[in-house]
Design an enzyme around this catalytic site. Structure first.
Site, short mmCIF file in Angstrom:
data_model
loop_
_atom_site.label_atom_id
_atom_site.label_comp_id
_atom_site.label_asym_id
_atom_site.label_seq_id
_atom_site.Cartn_x
_atom_site.Cartn_y
_atom_site.Cartn_z
N ARG A 143 62.14 36.68 24.28
CA ARG A 143 61.13 36.21 23.33
C ARG A 143 60.65 37.83 22.68
O ARG A 143 60.63 38.36 22.84
CB ARG A 143 59.85 35.32 23.36
CG ARG A 143 59.87 34.32 22.55
CD ARG A 143 58.25 33.99 23.12
NE ARG A 143 57.57 33.95 22.64
CZ ARG A 143 56.60 33.19 22.31
NH1 ARG A 143 55.66 31.87 22.84
NH2 ARG A 143 55.32 33.40 21.73
N ARG A 151 49.48 40.54 18.31
CA ARG A 151 48.88 39.05 18.10
C ARG A 151 47.69 38.88 19.18
O ARG A 151 46.80 37.86 18.37
CB ARG A 151 49.83 37.87 19.05
CG ARG A 151 51.25 38.24 18.63
CD ARG A 151 52.46 37.97 19.55
NE ARG A 151 53.24 36.70 20.63
CZ ARG A 151 53.15 36.90 21.43
NH1 ARG A 151 53.83 37.31 22.14
NH2 ARG A 151 53.59 35.88 22.66
N LYS A 161 48.98 27.58 26.86
CA LYS A 161 48.21 27.07 25.99
C LYS A 161 50.04 25.94 26.28
O LYS A 161 50.16 24.65 26.65
CB LYS A 161 48.80 27.79 24.68
CG LYS A 161 48.15 27.83 24.73
CD LYS A 161 47.52 28.33 23.03
CE LYS A 161 48.53 29.44 22.03
NZ LYS A 161 48.08 30.60 22.86
N ARG A 200 44.57 27.89 13.60
CA ARG A 200 44.51 28.98 13.83
C ARG A 200 43.83 30.02 13.36
O ARG A 200 44.06 31.66 13.69
CB ARG A 200 46.37 30.34 14.37
CG ARG A 200 46.88 30.15 15.77
CD ARG A 200 48.41 30.81 15.05
NE ARG A 200 48.88 31.50 16.10
CZ ARG A 200 49.42 31.00 17.04
NH1 ARG A 200 49.55 29.43 17.27
NH2 ARG A 200 49.89 31.96 18.55
N ARG A 235 57.26 38.36 31.16
CA ARG A 235 58.09 37.25 30.65
C ARG A 235 59.71 37.54 29.68
O ARG A 235 59.84 37.05 29.33
CB ARG A 235 57.11 35.92 29.43
CG ARG A 235 58.36 34.56 29.04
CD ARG A 235 57.21 33.67 28.53
NE ARG A 235 56.70 34.69 27.32
CZ ARG A 235 55.75 33.84 26.36
NH1 ARG A 235 55.32 32.56 25.97
NH2 ARG A 235 55.14 34.30 25.10
P1 AP5 Z 1 52.27 30.42 27.98
O1 AP5 Z 1 51.99 28.93 28.85
O2 AP5 Z 1 53.50 30.20 27.63
O3 AP5 Z 1 50.74 31.21 27.28
P2 AP5 Z 1 50.88 30.69 25.93
O4 AP5 Z 1 49.26 30.72 25.47
O5 AP5 Z 1 51.86 29.31 25.33
O6 AP5 Z 1 51.54 31.61 25.28
P3 AP5 Z 1 52.40 31.74 24.08
O7 AP5 Z 1 53.38 33.66 23.64
O8 AP5 Z 1 53.05 31.09 23.06
O9 AP5 Z 1 51.42 32.13 21.93
P4 AP5 Z 1 51.43 32.64 21.59
O10 AP5 Z 1 50.29 31.82 20.73
O11 AP5 Z 1 51.34 33.88 21.13
O12 AP5 Z 1 52.63 31.72 20.71
P5 AP5 Z 1 53.42 30.42 19.87
O13 AP5 Z 1 54.14 29.93 20.36
O14 AP5 Z 1 51.71 29.53 20.23
O15 AP5 Z 1 52.00 30.85 29.16
C1 AP5 Z 1 52.11 32.86 29.35
C2 AP5 Z 1 52.90 33.06 30.23
O16 AP5 Z 1 52.36 32.93 31.62
C3 AP5 Z 1 55.21 32.24 30.94
O17 AP5 Z 1 55.18 33.36 31.00
C4 AP5 Z 1 53.46 31.41 31.66
O18 AP5 Z 1 54.57 31.29 33.05
C5 AP5 Z 1 52.97 33.06 32.22
N1 AP5 Z 1 51.95 32.03 33.01
C6 AP5 Z 1 51.46 30.64 32.35
N2 AP5 Z 1 49.89 30.13 33.19
C7 AP5 Z 1 50.17 31.47 33.80
C8 AP5 Z 1 48.56 31.90 34.97
N3 AP5 Z 1 47.71 30.68 35.47
N4 AP5 Z 1 48.67 32.80 36.38
C9 AP5 Z 1 50.01 33.28 35.94
N5 AP5 Z 1 51.00 33.21 34.92
C10 AP5 Z 1 51.06 32.20 34.04
O19 AP5 Z 1 53.00 31.15 18.40
C11 AP5 Z 1 54.05 32.21 17.92
C12 AP5 Z 1 54.48 32.90 16.54
O20 AP5 Z 1 54.82 31.09 16.23
C13 AP5 Z 1 52.87 33.54 16.46
O21 AP5 Z 1 52.55 34.95 16.69
C14 AP5 Z 1 52.54 32.84 15.11
O22 AP5 Z 1 53.76 34.30 14.06
C15 AP5 Z 1 53.70 31.78 15.24
N6 AP5 Z 1 52.20 30.62 14.41
C16 AP5 Z 1 52.44 29.79 15.60
N7 AP5 Z 1 51.68 28.92 15.38
C17 AP5 Z 1 51.99 28.95 13.54
C18 AP5 Z 1 49.99 28.62 13.01
N8 AP5 Z 1 49.36 28.14 13.30
N9 AP5 Z 1 49.74 29.39 12.07
C19 AP5 Z 1 50.80 30.21 11.48
N10 AP5 Z 1 51.67 31.09 12.04
C20 AP5 Z 1 51.33 30.44 13.75
MG MG Z 2 53.09 29.12 23.93
#
Ligand code: AP5
Ligand code: MG
Length: 186
Positions: A128, A139, A8, A83, A122
């Site tokens: 992280r 997750r 994402k 979410r 990562r």
């Molecule tokens: P990346 O682009 O970082 O993927 P992502 O989908 O953004 O992954 P996140 O880990 O950020 O998702 P998440 O939903 O768990 O975390 P968030 O920060 O939203 O890519 C991941 C890795 O893969 C990278 O190393 C990248 O380089 C690699 N990659 C990308 N594309 C690739 C490809 N095609 N091939 C190979 N490798 C690739 O949320 C974190 C926490 O915050 C949640 O757990 C929760 O506690 C809280 N939170 C956030 N939003 C909310 C909400 N709306 N409500 C409640 N709690 C929330």
């Molecule tokens: Mg992200």
């Protein structure tokens, strides 16, 4: 939308240049709050480290504040919000109020075992605090239970576009652009 590690953030970071709109990641906003030691950060840290969802009330306050900033007045890409169904309903209310309706919802799909590999990589590169295997599995479970139903919410409104998030990053971007153009938004 998409699973943890689904790409994402990577894809939104590329699309914001194409579309000239800010990329708003609730995860990034929360991590910044944790780094800055704000009251929100202090409340959210343990929940994030456990891989669970921060409360809907805190998230709604955060998103309303961010969407009121000047750079968000002519559009934005939301990453990681909504979410769960309650957040999706709140978001529709906020967007109706600020007269910026949803153009569409994009779901990027990636197989769970590939995600575990990506996030293990990562964890080594960036450290992280929620990228350890136990928290990643938590997750993924929360995503399946609470976030996956949000895709149906948008599908029922005819607003959902789905793409495969596997393969090269540039290939996924091309798939997204093609799907979004076909759907008539973006
Ligand atoms: P990346 O682009 O970082 O993927 P992502 O989908 O953004 O992954 P996140 O880990 O950020 O998702 P998440 O939903 O768990 O975390 P968030 O920060 O939203 O890519 C991941 C890795 O893969 C990278 O190393 C990248 O380089 C690699 N990659 C990308 N594309 C690739 C490809 N095609 N091939 C190979 N490798 C690739 O949320 C974190 C926490 O915050 C949640 O757990 C929760 O506690 C809280 N939170 C956030 N939003 C909310 C909400 N709306 N409500 C409640 N709690 C929330
Ligand atoms: Mg992200």
């Amino acid at each position: 939308m998409g699973p943890p590690g689904g790409g994402k953030g990577t894809q939104a970071g590329l699309l914001k240049q194409q579309w000239q709109v800010p990329h708003i990641s609730t995860g990034e906003l929360l991590r910044a709050a944790v780094r800055d030691g704000t009251p929100l950060g202090l409340k959210a840290k343990a929940t994030m480290d456990a891989g669970e969802l921060v409360s809907d009330d805190l998230m709604l306050g955060l998103i309303e504040e961010r969407l009121s900033q000047p750079d968000a007045q002519t559009g934005f890409i939301l990453d990681g919000y909504p979410r769960n169904l309650s957040q999706a309903e709140s978001l529709d209310q906020v967007l109706a109020r600020i007269q910026q309706p949803v153009s569409g919802a994009l779901l990027v799909e990636v197989d769970s075992e590939k995600i575990v590999d990506r996030l293990a990589k990562r964890a080594q590169q960036e450290g992280r605090s929620d990228d350890n295997e136990a928290t990643v599995r938590k997750r993924l479970a929360i995503y399946a239970e609470q976030t996956a139903p949000v895709a149906n919410y948008y599908a029922e409104k005819g607003q959902l576009v789905q793409v495969l998030g596997e393969g090269e990053i540039a290939e996924v971007t091309q798939r997204i652009l093609a799907a979004v153009n076909e759907a008539g938004w973006g």
